[in-house]
Write a protein that holds these residues in place. Structure first.
Motif: not given
Length: 286
Positions: A21-22, A26-31, A40-41, A45-46
């Motif tokens: 991200l830095r 373009e990053v989409t994250v999930w945990n 991160l959002v 992030a998405r």
């Protein structure tokens, strides 16, 4: 610019995704625990609803998960990666798993029309934060080449080792050696201190000779203070030693040193130290 996904935002995955991200990706994250997505959002992030949604929305999806069971669940589970992969999109598992798990995931991703790369990392929390990890990759070389800009942000070196499974094997070799070094280091410090030697002087002498290495340099002061801030959880070190021994059995390669290190880490886990840093093995050695 490619769209990246990142699954698993723990000690390693969170900093790795943050570095992407830095760097402006373009990053989409999930945990599994969605609360870990918040920081991160905040960085831009998405947040993906599930692994399937992330894999469907991104050109390349990374996963940093705790063990082979977690990797299999995120890939094959309900709303897992396989439900969203396809169309030539890439899936890169940077977790430490055995070669059989890596090949099973690779085959399933390929059957769905996706591309797969294993890329376990050499490095712990600080290299993950600093973007100085070493990636040990095997699988689809076109995906490796396409992912290099992202890998270069998260690491200082990326090795392409050939077929799926070779990356996993290289990582297990590295971590088996690390586990053996750590147990020998702890035994040496314990012996020296009981013999009346100052711990600081032991570290100084080691750092001046052939045994000098970054791990001893960083971990030594932690051992002397008997404080173990988590960089690489002890339970994961033991998991990697176990997987290395299984590979040795499969290849009929005796690994007596690795077996002894594994038993020492098992004792530490049984003593309730599994969630502490791997240096906490000192508690059962001393």
């Amino acid at each position: 610019m490619a769209k990246y996904g990142f699954l698993g935002l723990g000690i390693m995955g969170g900093p790795m995704a943050a570095n992407l991200l830095r760097a402006g990706f373009e990053v989409t994250v999930w945990n599994r625990n969605p609360e870990r997505c918040a920081s991160l959002v905040a960085l831009g992030a998405r947040q993906g609803q599930n692994p399937a949604a992330v894999a469907a929305a991104c050109d390349i999806t990374f996963a940093m998960l705790s063990d082979p069971i977690a990797s299999m669940e995120v890939c094959f589970g309900v709303e897992g990666v396989l439900a969203g992969i396809g169309g030539g999109r890439g899936y890169i598992d940077v977790s430490t798993v055995d070669d059989h798990t890596a090949r099973r995931i690779a085959a399933a991703v390929g059957e769905r029309g996706g591309r797969f790369l294993e890329a376990p990392v050499s490095g712990t929390r600080k290299p993950a934060e600093d973007g100085t990890l070493i990636f040990l990759a095997g699988g689809d070389q076109s995906l490796f080449d396409e992912a290099l800009p992202a890998l270069a942000v998260m690491g200082k070196k990326s090795h392409y080792l050939g077929a799926v499974g070779q990356g996993a094997r290289m990582k297990l070799v590295v971590n088996m050696i690390m586990g053996g070094m750590m147990t020998a280091f702890c035994e040496g410090l314990a012996l020296g201190r009981k013999a009346g030697l100052a711990g600081e002087r032991i570290l100084e002498v080691l750092d001046e000779g052939a045994l000098a290495n970054p791990m001893f340099r960083v971990k030594g002061p932690m051992l002397l203070q008997e404080e173990y801030p988590v960089s690489f959880p002890l339970k994961y070190m033991q998991k990697d030693l176990r997987l290395a021994l299984l590979l040795g059995d499969e290849l009929r390669q005796p690994l007596p040193g690795g077996a002894i290190a594994n038993e020492t880490f098992k004792r530490a886990g049984a003593a309730g130290l599994g969630d502490d840093d791997l240096t906490a093995v000192f508690e059962v050695v001393k």
